[in-house]
Scaffold this active site. Structure first.
Site, PDB file in Angstrom:
ATOM      1  N   GLU A 494       0.849  -1.187   0.000  1.00 44.30           N
ATOM      2  CA  GLU A 494       0.000   0.000   0.000  1.00 44.30           C
ATOM      3  C   GLU A 494       0.889   1.244   0.000  1.00 44.30           C
ATOM      4  O   GLU A 494       1.754   1.376   0.871  1.00 44.30           O
ATOM      5  CB  GLU A 494      -0.900  -0.018   1.233  1.00 44.30           C
ATOM      6  N   GLU A 525      -3.955  -6.893   2.879  1.00 38.56           N
ATOM      7  CA  GLU A 525      -2.714  -7.462   3.403  1.00 38.56           C
ATOM      8  C   GLU A 525      -2.582  -8.952   3.095  1.00 38.56           C
ATOM      9  O   GLU A 525      -1.489  -9.455   2.828  1.00 38.56           O
ATOM     10  CB  GLU A 525      -2.614  -7.233   4.918  1.00 38.56           C
ATOM     11  N   GLN A 547       1.928  -2.060   5.749  1.00 38.22           N
ATOM     12  CA  GLN A 547       2.188  -0.653   6.054  1.00 38.22           C
ATOM     13  C   GLN A 547       2.562  -0.403   7.518  1.00 38.22           C
ATOM     14  O   GLN A 547       3.469   0.356   7.801  1.00 38.22           O
ATOM     15  CB  GLN A 547       0.981   0.189   5.659  1.00 38.22           C
ATOM     16  N   ASP A 550       0.852  -3.187  13.116  1.00 38.17           N
ATOM     17  CA  ASP A 550      -0.469  -3.514  13.655  1.00 38.17           C
ATOM     18  C   ASP A 550      -1.357  -4.208  12.620  1.00 38.17           C
ATOM     19  O   ASP A 550      -2.306  -4.892  12.966  1.00 38.17           O
ATOM     20  CB  ASP A 550      -1.157  -2.244  14.140  1.00 38.17           C
ATOM     21  N   TYR A 551      -1.065  -4.014  11.339  1.00 32.91           N
ATOM     22  CA  TYR A 551      -1.911  -4.608  10.300  1.00 32.91           C
ATOM     23  C   TYR A 551      -1.365  -5.935   9.784  1.00 32.91           C
ATOM     24  O   TYR A 551      -1.939  -6.540   8.875  1.00 32.91           O
ATOM     25  CB  TYR A 551      -2.118  -3.601   9.159  1.00 32.91           C
ATOM     26  N   HIS A 592      -1.042   2.320  15.878  1.00 33.97           N
ATOM     27  CA  HIS A 592       0.204   2.765  15.241  1.00 33.97           C
ATOM     28  C   HIS A 592       1.357   2.730  16.221  1.00 33.97           C
ATOM     29  O   HIS A 592       2.303   3.491  16.108  1.00 33.97           O
ATOM     30  CB  HIS A 592       0.044   4.179  14.651  1.00 33.97           C
TER      31      HIS A 592
END
Ligand SMILES: Cc1ncc(C[n+]2csc(CCOP(=O)(O)OP(=O)(O)O)c2C)c(N)n1
Ligand SMILES: [Mg+2]
Length: 793
Positions: A494, A525, A547, A550-551, A592
């Protein structure tokens, strides 16, 4: 095709009819052999010779049709129903099938997984013993099957995507062993019910956007175990639900075809031009293959009579694809009843024979092992009747397992006490256990020349006038040099393309190296990881970006289930040298600032996990990883991109070794072990403590997987006799892992003067703002306080 002129049109016609007839009868033979394999395999499970079985009965004919168009260079990402496809593609046979069913650990017998996988989980070798990629263009390639439903979807996207890269990136077009102008198709198979998974929809959307050569075959037998389509799919039909994805002349999208699984001729007729179109145009297609049956139900656990109505069962008997093919052959007078019966009888004999051979190959070494083991254990018998009974029982066991032998050794040795031969027998037992354990526990990572652990470390070199630049600029300079030097490297994610990632590591590089090598993806993802898996599989060196750390959760499933297990489950025949690049640790707010390292390192055994404290270290780790074949996760420090670092002049050459901690500050009173951005907080705390007369030794572990392979932390502990493990994970997360490694594995407890500590974040996610950070994550005062307590203890 050129017609060979014989001057005898009638003869020509007869020849081509004979050829056609032979092909049809050969296909019928394969269908019968596959069916017999399923029937007999089920019996083997029910009589206890194997533990579990799942079979491809009811799906023989569509798979034979599909296999006709599967060419050397192509890939399959499928699931456990595809045995007939494998037989028809000559990539598996019944004997190998039974070897896997019996979990034969000899790779000669079960060439797919050497007994590590359940039956019907296939693959083909992609690298040689030295980890070099084979000539995949001239082989039919099967990516190793997995049990989690729809788990084949992410990597199918990537396998097809690789063809696009090979077709469009001229720098990789000299890799003739990997691609022929991107003509390779990925054939993906999935069950009807598994299309309910998000994986399916994300993958269809991704390939519809990307326009990559993926052919998805949906085997629709109306059920996912006991749950029928009406509870699985909107409108009760996946092709109906998919209609909006249909490609039009004005739009991208996918082609959608409906086929009947019993209609041999009809399927071949549709597939021939449809598959050619995918090859030529890279437009993906979905083949919804309907009216398929499941003659023996889902698997050996449970029976389908419990959930199918008598009417459905009768329909399944009537529309059985093998039966329909037979009717078609007879009605077209391609053969008579007698000839077909002979094929059926021969199939039965062939399969029985294959099973017998597989069983003998499986059992012979076990019997041999028992004979040898009993001879050794007999040395302990003396007058001991108990030992004698154990040895006799083992020797009488008609279907012994390795564990029976090892258990007999352990028990007899216990009973033997101080017998004069006990030491010799124990030695034999331990060697044997060690040897056998390799059979089942090896190859989680590359062990040969392509192990990144073999890379020789080289130090970063700085010119006297080396400039200090922002952390992200270090990466930017590095990626620029890397993309110029190594054409196999491709990066995507991304915001990675146009703007060069959210922290500008790739800034300006898409323009320089093209939008195929550095590209933007949708927010997806799971299939970003899939893109990476497919490229890595096909011999490229992808850097797939998530990115924010956390993701990573969204992409964790394919990493854990697929990437981490591939080398292990294929006994080293396949590798996925994927680098997942992400950024994490403290910044701002709940999503984040994540540092869920315990979750990551426990889910990702089979990957390397790198936690560089700054971007210079990150580059050195990238260089190391790119020399090996194993997958890795690189977690850059989110708050490190704007910190100044000196720019090394040998960016492509230096390498930071994996699993080798670095002492950042020497000290004598307490050892502080950590990684990543936490180290900057620790450095501040150490300065404070110095003023109080307390000398801290700070150790950066650099990588969590592997962890301190030479046990160097122990050397520090021997000096300080106090240790504290600090990180930003939850209590009991990666700090507990480090604690365990040093205390238990390295025997660190012997060197402690005070009780060891961990300092971690709170159990909840970090609150927003600087005060949120202060109270949620470990801060300087926390460390000072704990160290002072330790000094006072
Ligand atoms: C993620 C996941 N959930 C559940 C299962 C258990 N499971 C195995 S097969 C299956 C049904 C799959 O049905 P379908 O996709 O229609 O394939 P079929 O077996 O009918 O060919 C289920 C629920 C699994 N393997 N993986
Ligand atoms: Mg199904």
């Amino acid at each position: 095709m050129d017609t060979v002129y014989t001057g005898d049109a009638a003869l020509q016609e007869q020849l081509s009819f004979d050829k056609f007839r032979q092909e049809v009868l050969n296909d019928y033979r394969i269908a019968c052999e596959s069916r017999e394999t399923s029937l007999l395999a089920r019996k083997e499970v029910l009589t206890g010779k194997a533990k579990f079985g799942i079979f491809g009965d009811g799906k023989e004919i569509p798979q034979i049709a599909m296999a006709k168009f599967f060419k050397p260079g192509d890939y399959r990402a499928g699931y456990y129903r595809d045995q007939t496809f494998m037989f028809a593609s000559e990539l598996a046979n019944s004997e190998e099938y039974f070897s896997q069913l019996f979990s034969d650990p000899n790779i000669e017998n079960d060439p797919f997984s050497a007994g590590r996988q359940m039956n019907s989980h296939f693959n083909t070798r992609i690298t040689n013993e030295n980890g070099e990629w084979l000539d995949l263009v001239n082989r039919k390639n099967i990516t190793s099957d997995m049990a989690p439903t729809a788990s084949q979807m992410p990597r199918a996207v990537g396998l097809a995507y690789a063809s696009k890269i090979f077709r469009n990136v001229k720098e990789v077009q000299d890799l003739k062993h990997l691609s022929n102008n991107g003509n390779e198709i990925c054939f993906c198979t999935i069950g009807d019910a598994s299309t309910s998974e998000g994986h399916f929809w994300e993958a269809v959307n991704a390939v519809g956007v990307m326009q990559v050569p993926l052919a998805i075959f949906i085997w629709d037998d109306g059920y996912g175990i006991s749950v029928p389509t009406k509870y699985q799919t909107t409108k009760g039909s996946v092709s109906e639900a998919l209609k909006g994805f249909q490609k039009t002349p004005e739009s991208n999208g996918v082609d959608i075809y409906k086929l009947k699984g019993w209609d041999y001729a009809g399927m071949c007729e549709v597939l021939e031009p449809a598959i050619q179109k995918i090859r030529d145009t890279h437009i993906p297609a979905i083949f919804h293959v309907q009216e398929i049956t499941q003659p023996q139900g889902h698997s050996t656990s449970g029976s389908h009579e419990r959930y199918k109505t008598p009417e459905r069962l009768a329909w399944e008997r009537e529309w059985d694809c093998n039966r329909k093919m037979k009717e078609w052959i007879l009605s077209n007078e391609l053969a008579d009843e007698h000839e077909l019966t002979e094929i059926e009888m021969n199939a039965k004999l062939m399969v029985k024979d294959a099973k017998q051979k597989a069983w003998e190959k499986y059992i012979a070494p076990l019997k041999q092992l028992v004979v040898e083991a009993c001879a050794v254990m007999n040395k302990l018998v003396g007058g001991n009747d108990e030992i004698k009974a154990i040895v006799n029982e083992l020797s009488a066991n008609k279907e012994p397992l390795r564990r029976d032998v090892l258990k007999a050794f352990a028990t007899t040795l216990d009973l033997a006490g101080n017998h004069p031969n006990a030491a010799e027998v124990k030695n034999y037992y331990l060697n044997l256990k060690n040897e056998l354990s390799k059979t089942y526990n090896s190859l989680l990572y590359n062990e040969g020349p392509k192990s990144a652990l073999n890379v020789t470390p080289i130090k970063a070199y700085y010119e006297d006038d080396a400039i200090a630049v922002n952390g992200y600029e270090i990466l930017n300079h590095y990626f620029d040099e890397l993309f110029a030097a190594n054409h196999k490297v491709v990066a995507f994610g991304e915001d990675v393309g146009l703007i060069g990632d959210v922290n500008q590591g790739f800034s300006g590089l898409q323009k320089k190296y093209g939008d195929q090598r550095i590209s933007d993806t949708g927010i997806r993802e799971l299939t970003i990881i899939g893109q990476g898996i497919g490229l890595a599989f096909r011999g490229l060196r992808p850097i797939a970006e998530i990115q924010y750390l956390d993701y990573l959760l969204y992409g964790l499933q394919p990493l854990s289930d697929d990437v981490c297990t591939t080398h292990f489950r294929t006994v080293g025949q396949q590798s996925i040298p994927l680098i997942v690049r992400t950024r994490g640790h403290r910044l701002e707010g709940i999503w984040h600032s994540g540092s869920p390292m315990g979750m990551i390192i426990n889910a990702l055994r089979g990957m390397y996990v790198c936690t560089p404290r700054n971007m210079v270290q990150a580059v050195g780790l990238y260089n190391t990883l790119l020399q090996g074949n194993d997958p890795a996760l690189m977690i850059e420090s989110l708050n490190g991109y704007r910190l100044k670092e000196k720019l090394p002049s040998n960016l492509l050459a230096y390498s930071v070794p994996l699993g080798v901690p670095e002492i950042l500050k020497e000290g004598t009173d307490v050892t502080i072990v950590s990684y990543g951005s936490m180290l900057r907080i620790i450095a501040e705390a150490a300065e404070w403590l110095t003023k109080l007369g307390i000398s801290c030794e700070i150790i950066d572990v650099q990588t969590l997987l592997p962890f301190d392979i030479h046990h160097s932390i122990l050397d520090s502990l021997k000096k300080t006799n106090r240790i504290v493990f600090v990180d930003e994970d939850v209590p009991g997360g990666a700090s507990a892992y480090m604690f365990n490694k040093v205390m238990e594995e390295q025997g660190g407890y012997k060197w402690l003067d005070v009780s060891p500590r961990t300092i971690t974040s709170q159990a909840h996610r970090p609150s927003y703002g600087s005060d949120g950070d202060y109270f949620s994550k470990p801060n300087v005062e926390d460390i000072v306080r704990v160290v002072k307590e330790m000094m006072a203890e």
